[in-house]
Design a protein around this motif. Structure first.
Motif, PDB file in Angstrom:
ATOM      1  N   PRO A 109      49.193  20.167  34.222  1.00  0.00           N
ATOM      2  CA  PRO A 109      50.455  19.928  34.669  1.00  0.00           C
ATOM      3  C   PRO A 109      51.102  20.653  35.901  1.00  0.00           C
ATOM      4  N   THR A 110      50.603  21.490  36.687  1.00  0.00           N
ATOM      5  CA  THR A 110      50.027  21.572  37.859  1.00  0.00           C
ATOM      6  C   THR A 110      49.108  22.063  38.721  1.00  0.00           C
ATOM      7  N   ALA A 111      48.871  21.343  39.975  1.00  0.00           N
ATOM      8  CA  ALA A 111      47.678  20.886  40.360  1.00  0.00           C
ATOM      9  C   ALA A 111      46.954  22.457  41.541  1.00  0.00           C
ATOM     10  N   PRO A 112      46.335  22.539  40.847  1.00  0.00           N
ATOM     11  CA  PRO A 112      45.643  23.397  41.971  1.00  0.00           C
ATOM     12  C   PRO A 112      45.611  23.412  43.224  1.00  0.00           C
ATOM     13  N   PRO A 127      52.876  35.600  46.114  1.00  0.00           N
ATOM     14  CA  PRO A 127      53.070  34.669  45.635  1.00  0.00           C
ATOM     15  C   PRO A 127      52.142  33.251  45.036  1.00  0.00           C
ATOM     16  N   PHE A 128      51.072  32.794  46.404  1.00  0.00           N
ATOM     17  CA  PHE A 128      50.494  31.806  46.383  1.00  0.00           C
ATOM     18  C   PHE A 128      49.210  31.614  45.785  1.00  0.00           C
ATOM     19  N   PHE A 129      48.467  33.374  45.383  1.00  0.00           N
ATOM     20  CA  PHE A 129      48.393  33.526  44.120  1.00  0.00           C
ATOM     21  C   PHE A 129      48.418  34.505  42.847  1.00  0.00           C
ATOM     22  N   THR A 130      49.361  35.218  43.502  1.00  0.00           N
ATOM     23  CA  THR A 130      49.859  35.967  41.989  1.00  0.00           C
ATOM     24  C   THR A 130      51.054  35.030  41.215  1.00  0.00           C
ATOM     25  N   GLU A 131      51.705  33.716  41.889  1.00  0.00           N
ATOM     26  CA  GLU A 131      52.415  33.072  40.507  1.00  0.00           C
ATOM     27  C   GLU A 131      51.606  31.770  40.746  1.00  0.00           C
ATOM     28  N   ALA A 132      50.530  31.880  40.639  1.00  0.00           N
ATOM     29  CA  ALA A 132      49.779  30.448  41.019  1.00  0.00           C
ATOM     30  C   ALA A 132      49.982  30.199  39.108  1.00  0.00           C
ATOM     31  N   GLU A 133      50.112  28.971  38.877  1.00  0.00           N
ATOM     32  CA  GLU A 133      49.573  28.280  37.061  1.00  0.00           C
ATOM     33  C   GLU A 133      48.128  28.016  37.243  1.00  0.00           C
ATOM     34  N   ALA A 134      48.392  27.259  38.431  1.00  0.00           N
ATOM     35  CA  ALA A 134      46.327  26.627  38.792  1.00  0.00           C
ATOM     36  C   ALA A 134      45.855  27.392  38.652  1.00  0.00           C
ATOM     37  N   ARG A 135      44.513  28.467  38.717  1.00  0.00           N
ATOM     38  CA  ARG A 135      44.560  28.926  39.900  1.00  0.00           C
ATOM     39  C   ARG A 135      43.396  28.143  40.531  1.00  0.00           C
ATOM     40  N   PRO A 136      43.498  29.118  41.740  1.00  0.00           N
ATOM     41  CA  PRO A 136      43.301  28.310  43.600  1.00  0.00           C
ATOM     42  C   PRO A 136      41.544  28.062  43.418  1.00  0.00           C
ATOM     43  N   ILE A 137      41.502  27.372  45.230  1.00  0.00           N
ATOM     44  CA  ILE A 137      40.241  27.285  44.692  1.00  0.00           C
ATOM     45  C   ILE A 137      39.990  27.610  46.287  1.00  0.00           C
ATOM     46  N   PRO A 146      31.506  39.326  53.113  1.00  0.00           N
ATOM     47  CA  PRO A 146      31.748  39.237  51.502  1.00  0.00           C
ATOM     48  C   PRO A 146      32.547  40.595  50.567  1.00  0.00           C
ATOM     49  N   GLY A 147      32.818  41.199  51.584  1.00  0.00           N
ATOM     50  CA  GLY A 147      33.887  42.045  51.409  1.00  0.00           C
ATOM     51  C   GLY A 147      35.485  41.543  50.708  1.00  0.00           C
ATOM     52  N   ARG A 148      35.803  40.121  51.389  1.00  0.00           N
ATOM     53  CA  ARG A 148      36.392  39.830  51.243  1.00  0.00           C
ATOM     54  C   ARG A 148      37.035  38.846  50.045  1.00  0.00           C
ATOM     55  N   ARG A 149      35.629  38.251  50.197  1.00  0.00           N
ATOM     56  CA  ARG A 149      35.432  37.475  48.942  1.00  0.00           C
ATOM     57  C   ARG A 149      34.782  37.812  47.462  1.00  0.00           C
ATOM     58  N   ARG A 150      34.679  39.262  47.608  1.00  0.00           N
ATOM     59  CA  ARG A 150      35.118  39.934  46.122  1.00  0.00           C
ATOM     60  C   ARG A 150      36.233  40.155  46.026  1.00  0.00           C
ATOM     61  N   ALA A 151      36.873  40.486  46.921  1.00  0.00           N
ATOM     62  CA  ALA A 151      38.680  40.370  46.647  1.00  0.00           C
ATOM     63  C   ALA A 151      39.595  38.658  46.337  1.00  0.00           C
ATOM     64  N   LEU A 152      39.705  38.100  46.600  1.00  0.00           N
ATOM     65  CA  LEU A 152      39.513  36.941  46.201  1.00  0.00           C
ATOM     66  C   LEU A 152      38.694  36.526  45.132  1.00  0.00           C
ATOM     67  N   GLU A 153      37.711  36.934  44.746  1.00  0.00           N
ATOM     68  CA  GLU A 153      37.025  36.409  43.291  1.00  0.00           C
ATOM     69  C   GLU A 153      38.487  36.991  42.481  1.00  0.00           C
ATOM     70  N   ALA A 154      39.062  38.175  42.455  1.00  0.00           N
ATOM     71  CA  ALA A 154      39.988  38.230  41.243  1.00  0.00           C
ATOM     72  C   ALA A 154      40.635  37.246  41.473  1.00  0.00           C
ATOM     73  N   VAL A 155      41.425  36.377  42.544  1.00  0.00           N
ATOM     74  CA  VAL A 155      42.755  35.188  42.081  1.00  0.00           C
ATOM     75  C   VAL A 155      42.169  34.385  42.547  1.00  0.00           C
ATOM     76  N   ALA A 156      40.662  33.689  42.636  1.00  0.00           N
ATOM     77  CA  ALA A 156      40.859  32.513  43.439  1.00  0.00           C
ATOM     78  C   ALA A 156      39.307  32.121  42.498  1.00  0.00           C
ATOM     79  N   ASP A 157      39.017  30.651  42.790  1.00  0.00           N
ATOM     80  CA  ASP A 157      37.502  30.656  42.615  1.00  0.00           C
ATOM     81  C   ASP A 157      37.550  30.565  44.030  1.00  0.00           C
TER      82      ASP A 157
END
Ligand SMILES: NC(=O)c1ccc[n+]([C@@H]2O[C@H](COP(=O)([O-])OP(=O)(O)OC[C@H]3O[C@@H](n4cnc5c(N)ncnc54)[C@H](OP(=O)(O)O)[C@@H]3O)[C@@H](O)[C@H]2O)c1
Length: 255
Positions: A109-112, A127-137, A146-157
């Motif tokens: 229904p929505t495009a990631p 909202p880009f991450f917190t309100e995404a219906e389709a998980r961002p990549i 690596p630290g930023r990467r771990r933080a983003l892995e919580a909300v995105a692939d």
């Protein structure tokens, strides 16, 4: 919502063309596992891509309608981090009508939205991450923090694609493996430049905004010239709205 009638100038003149139907009827064959790549950009008459740092100042109602229509066709929306920050990107939010069209075509229904970044300087609590219906990549180089990467892995692939900078060929291959058949890139100009350099663009949807704006914004694409010389495109369609906006659809000329 989508169907603001426009005039078609080419390939043959026609009044009251519904852009939703026109863009929806175009063929976009994926070549093997590589998705069809369409790019959508708006330019002023003097070649600017932004007014005071944002593209919105160049737009109009029909332009926004075409923007939403093209999003509706995409399996994945691909954008560079500079544009996510400058335009304060939000997740894809189609209307119920568009969701129904997508579902009928077998799409989600929505495009990631997939973001290309080297620094991973993206705010996880927006909202880009917190309100995404389709998980961002998020595509990043292997050497990304690596630290930023771990933080983003919580909300995105988070997907490494390239050693010290992101390789757009690897990005498209990854999206193809995820099942994407149509990828829509919305820029910005540095990303479009890399797509030009890599010979990766199948379709360019270019809106010509009837304004002269000056300023120092880049043109639609910049970067290294393609190795094989200028890429040739054929004009598939030209539409015009009542405000003087032109909507060109160019398709890459077969080799
Ligand atoms: N007229 C239009 O249709 C349109 C469309 C889109 C944007 N715009 C405008 O264009 C401007 C932004 O464009 P821009 O060219 O400055 O920036 P951009 O292309 O949107 O983003 C550049 C950023 O993307 C990341 N990036 C791009 N390629 C990369 C690669 N190969 N590897 C790693 N990271 C990569 C980097 O992010 P990091 O810094 O995170 O490493 C880089 O700083 C804004 O003013 C926006 O309003 C206009």
């Amino acid at each position: 919502v989508y169907g603001r009638p426009v005039r078609q100038l080419l390939p043959e003149p026609a009044d009251d063309v519904d852009p939703l139907e026109a863009y929806g009827a175009d063929e976009r064959p994926a070549a093997g596992r590589r998705p069809w790549l369409m790019v959508n950009m708006v330019s002023s008459l003097d070649g600017a891509t932004a007014v005071e740092g944002r593209a919105a100042g160049l737009g109009g109602p029909a332009d926004r309608a075409v923007f939403r229509i093209l999003r509706g066709l995409a399996d994945v929306i691909l954008v560079a981090a500079g544009t996510v920050r400058a335009e304060r990107y939000k997740p894809h939010r189609p209307t119920d009508e568009m969701r129904a069209l997508r579902t009928a075509r077998g799409q989600s229904p929505t495009a990631p939205i997939a973001v290309v970044t080297g620094t991973l300087a993206l705010e996880v609590d927006t909202p880009f991450f917190t309100e995404a219906e389709a998980r961002p990549i998020v595509f990043c180089p292997a050497i990304a923090d690596p630290g930023r990467r771990r933080a983003l892995e919580a909300v995105a692939d988070v997907v490494p694609a390239g050693e010290d900078r992101v390789d757009l060929g690897l990005v498209l291959a990854d999206l193809g493996r995820r099942g994407a058949q149509i990828v829509l890139s919305e820029g910005g100009p540095s990303l479009v430049g890399q797509l030009v350099e890599g010979g990766l663009i199948d379709e360019l949807c270019l809106t010509l905004s009837p304004m002269m704006v000056n300023g120092l914004s880049p043109r639609v694409a910049y970067g290294a010239p393609p190795a094989d010389g200028p890429a040739r495109f054929d004009l598939g369609r030209a539409l015009e709205d009542d405000d003087g906006y032109l909507f060109f659809r160019y398709v890459r000329r077969p080799d």
